[in-house]
Design a protein around this motif. Structure first.
Motif, short mmCIF file in Angstrom:
data_model
loop_
_atom_site.label_atom_id
_atom_site.label_comp_id
_atom_site.label_asym_id
_atom_site.label_seq_id
_atom_site.Cartn_x
_atom_site.Cartn_y
_atom_site.Cartn_z
N LEU A 103 -55.00 -59.71 -10.16
CA LEU A 103 -55.93 -60.50 -9.36
C LEU A 103 -56.93 -59.60 -8.65
O LEU A 103 -58.12 -59.92 -8.56
N ALA A 104 -56.45 -58.47 -8.15
CA ALA A 104 -57.32 -57.57 -7.38
C ALA A 104 -58.29 -56.81 -8.26
O ALA A 104 -59.42 -56.52 -7.83
N THR A 105 -57.90 -56.46 -9.47
CA THR A 105 -58.71 -55.55 -10.29
C THR A 105 -59.34 -56.19 -11.52
O THR A 105 -60.26 -55.61 -12.09
N LYS A 106 -58.86 -57.36 -11.94
CA LYS A 106 -59.37 -57.96 -13.17
C LYS A 106 -59.97 -59.34 -12.97
O LYS A 106 -60.15 -60.09 -13.92
N SER A 107 -60.27 -59.68 -11.73
CA SER A 107 -60.92 -60.96 -11.45
C SER A 107 -61.97 -60.74 -10.38
O SER A 107 -62.09 -59.65 -9.81
N SER A 108 -62.74 -61.77 -10.10
CA SER A 108 -63.74 -61.72 -9.03
C SER A 108 -63.20 -62.31 -7.74
O SER A 108 -63.95 -62.50 -6.78
N LEU A 109 -61.91 -62.60 -7.70
CA LEU A 109 -61.31 -63.21 -6.53
C LEU A 109 -60.99 -62.17 -5.46
O LEU A 109 -60.63 -61.03 -5.78
N ARG A 110 -61.11 -62.57 -4.21
CA ARG A 110 -60.74 -61.72 -3.09
C ARG A 110 -59.36 -62.14 -2.59
O ARG A 110 -59.09 -63.34 -2.43
N LEU A 111 -58.51 -61.18 -2.32
CA LEU A 111 -57.19 -61.47 -1.79
C LEU A 111 -57.28 -61.86 -0.32
O LEU A 111 -58.27 -61.58 0.37
N VAL A 112 -56.21 -62.50 0.17
CA VAL A 112 -56.18 -63.05 1.52
C VAL A 112 -54.90 -62.63 2.22
O VAL A 112 -53.82 -62.58 1.61
N THR A 113 -55.01 -62.33 3.50
CA THR A 113 -53.85 -62.16 4.35
C THR A 113 -54.14 -62.86 5.68
O THR A 113 -55.18 -63.49 5.84
N GLY A 114 -53.20 -62.75 6.63
CA GLY A 114 -53.38 -63.44 7.89
C GLY A 114 -52.60 -62.78 9.01
O GLY A 114 -51.66 -62.01 8.76
N PRO A 115 -52.96 -63.06 10.26
CA PRO A 115 -52.31 -62.38 11.40
C PRO A 115 -50.82 -62.64 11.51
O PRO A 115 -50.08 -61.81 12.05
N GLU A 116 -50.34 -63.79 11.03
CA GLU A 116 -48.93 -64.14 11.24
C GLU A 116 -48.00 -63.53 10.20
O GLU A 116 -46.78 -63.71 10.27
N ARG A 117 -48.52 -62.76 9.27
CA ARG A 117 -47.72 -62.30 8.13
C ARG A 117 -47.08 -60.94 8.40
O ARG A 117 -47.45 -60.21 9.30
N ASP A 118 -46.12 -60.62 7.57
CA ASP A 118 -45.38 -59.38 7.71
C ASP A 118 -46.33 -58.18 7.59
O ASP A 118 -47.16 -58.12 6.67
N PRO A 119 -46.23 -57.22 8.50
CA PRO A 119 -47.16 -56.07 8.48
C PRO A 119 -47.16 -55.31 7.16
O PRO A 119 -48.21 -54.84 6.72
N SER A 120 -46.00 -55.17 6.53
CA SER A 120 -45.96 -54.44 5.26
C SER A 120 -46.71 -55.20 4.17
O SER A 120 -47.37 -54.58 3.32
#
Length: 366
Positions: A103-120
């Motif tokens: 997803l990160a390297t072979k598509s035009s999509l941007r990954l998503v994260t959020g403040p409530e998620r695990d730091p790792s």
């Protein structure tokens, strides 16, 4: 990615992906979906929480389930931009790593994260986003009005992830809107508190109003329900006309905001009925249609005719319509047991018509 005018928040179901793939190319260029990868197994996830222990304990099963679905999403999106949120599957890193890397390297999509998620997991997604070079989306859930502590948490997250603001998108997700006034206040607080923290590349305001269930559907098969998400966006734009950057409209199309938190159903057989959906300027038209039983095809076509002949249908002669509207028109005036669809097809049609309509409405509204 070209700055979008509309962000539909979609689950990674086959129906939603087919709906997007059948959009006219001119419409697709205006849209940047936020795809949420549905969980593979287990109970419904609660927004903003991580189930402990994780219900999915089978890395081999998750890997074999996830890879073809993400490959399908990459193929459907082609060079189109958007975001993908993998919160429900990124807990088993050894099982999801290959799919996330693609997803990160072979598509035009941007990954998503959020403040409530695990730091790792935040760190891992940010590292993948760096490899992809397209930046990162930060999805902030606004089930309650944010406060200064949440603003500090968001700023701290940005500092830890070390992503330049020019490659960061702020996605403010209000969730389910039952009361546009109350949700509007929450959205305004978030805009005033969180949007000024950084010169974000994109600021999206997303919410959903499609009902989870249709009460008394058997006794009242035809319903009209308000598009509170659209009302919310308009009220926020009116209250902040001088917002320093473009505020991009997002909604959950024609599914409930929790749909992407639910693992695929394992039915023993087809459901007895489903919903046909149609989006108008201010409302959703909902029509209950049978999938089996005596004269079920005839009854489903009659349900489609209620939409087509109800006065809100665009292009009553069947010309100049979206793919979803063309299908509804053909279903309404077709004959026999073939081609009247099923619940999955009806959701696909609803998504396609809604996304077309939303782009047209935003263009008209300026």
């Amino acid at each position: 990615m070209v700055e979008p005018s509309y962000v539909p928040v979609l689950p990674t179901t086959r129906a939603a992906q087919l709906a997007f793939s059948h959009l006219d190319a001119r419409v697709r260029r205006r849209i940047a979906p936020l795809w949420t990868v549905v969980p593979r197994v287990g109970p419904e996830r609660i927004r903003g929480t991580r189930p402990i222990p994780d219900p999915d304990t089978d890395p081999v099963g998750l890997r074999s389930w996830l890879m073809p679905r993400m490959n399908s999403l990459i193929e459907v999106m082609a060079d189109a931009g958007g975001w993908v949120d993998t919160a429900h599957v990124e807990g088993l890193l050894e099982a999801s790593a290959t799919s996330l890397w693609q997803l990160a390297t072979k598509s035009s999509l941007r990954l998503v994260t959020g403040p409530e998620r695990d730091p790792s997991q935040q760190r891992y997604i940010a590292d993948l986003a760096f490899l992809g070079g397209r930046g990162l989306g930060l999805r902030v859930l606004l089930d309650e009005p944010p406060d200064q502590a949440q603003a500090t948490e968001l700023r701290s997250l940005v500092e830890r992830l070390r992503q330049p603001p020019a490659l960061l998108d702020l996605i403010l997700d209000v969730g389910l809107v039952l009361d546009p006034l109350q949700s509007g206040r929450t959205a305004l607080i978030a805009l005033d508190l969180l949007a000024p923290l950084l010169p974000w590349r994109t600021v999206v305001l997303a919410s959903g109003a499609f009902p989870r269930t249709v009460e008394a559907a058997a006794a009242q098969p035809f319903r009209i329900t308000a598009r509170h998400d659209w009302q919310l966006y308009r009220s926020v734009r009116a209250a902040r006309p001088d917002f320093p950057r473009q505020l991009t409209y997002g909604d959950y199309s024609v599914e409930h905001v929790c749909r992407a938190n639910i693992a695929p159903a394992r039915h023993t057989g087809p459901p007895a009925w489903g919903l046909l959906r149609y989006t108008t300027a201010e409302s959703f038209l909902l029509a209950r249609a049978p999938t089996r039983g005596r004269n079920h095809a005839f009854r489903a076509r009659a349900t489609a005719r209620w939409i087509v002949e109800g006065g809100s249908f665009r292009g009553v002669d069947g010309t100049g319509l979206s793919a979803g509207e063309q299908w509804l028109h053909s279903c309404a005036y077709g004959d026999g047991p073939r081609g009247f669809g099923n619940p999955e097809k009806w959701i696909q049609v609803g998504h396609n018509q809604h996304m077309n309509f939303a782009v047209s409405q935003l263009t008209t509204a300026g």
